[in-house]
Design a protein around this motif. Structure first.
Motif: not given
Length: 119
Positions: A50-74
């Motif tokens: 949830i915290a990761g999704i909230v940060q993505l919704a705020r516009g913050e971006k992971p260094e190595q890509g959003t897709t891989i970040f969400v995949a690792y969180l899931l």
């Protein structure tokens, strides 16, 4: 990302892995107390998701890509519950060993999530 949450989740995963590994060493299946521990670790991964999704919704971006970040969180969120269900099917020391392995895998996933975010 919330560094403290990643550390707490990783340490909790390692503790769960050690606890279930000890049960496997003593030739015991997973017990109710182990499932409570799995629920605590799963709750921590849910908060992290949830915290990761909230940060993505705020516009913050992971260094190595959003897709891989969400995949690792899931993947982190699904790791321990999947092992818990597998341990229900294998009511022997191997069920405990499966949960112990998932704790170690989750700890490694936490390190990887930290790295993907840019830590």
């Amino acid at each position: 990302m919330l560094d403290v949450l990643m550390v707490v989740t990783g340490v909790a995963a390692l503790l769960l892995g050690a606890w279930c590994g000890w049960a496997a060493y003593r030739d015991q299946p997973t017990k109710d107390w182990h499932f409570i521990g799995m629920a605590v670790v799963t709750l921590l991964t849910l908060v992290q998701l949830i915290a990761g999704i909230v940060q993505l919704a705020r516009g913050e971006k992971p260094e190595q890509g959003t897709t891989i970040f969400v995949a690792y969180l899931l993947g982190s969120f699904a790791c321990v519950p999947a092992a818990g269900f597998m341990s229900l099917g294998e009511r022997s020391r191997w069920g405990s060993l499966t949960v112990a392995a998932s704790g170690l895998v989750l700890a490694v996933l936490e390190v990887r999530v930290y790295d993907i975010w840019g830590g």
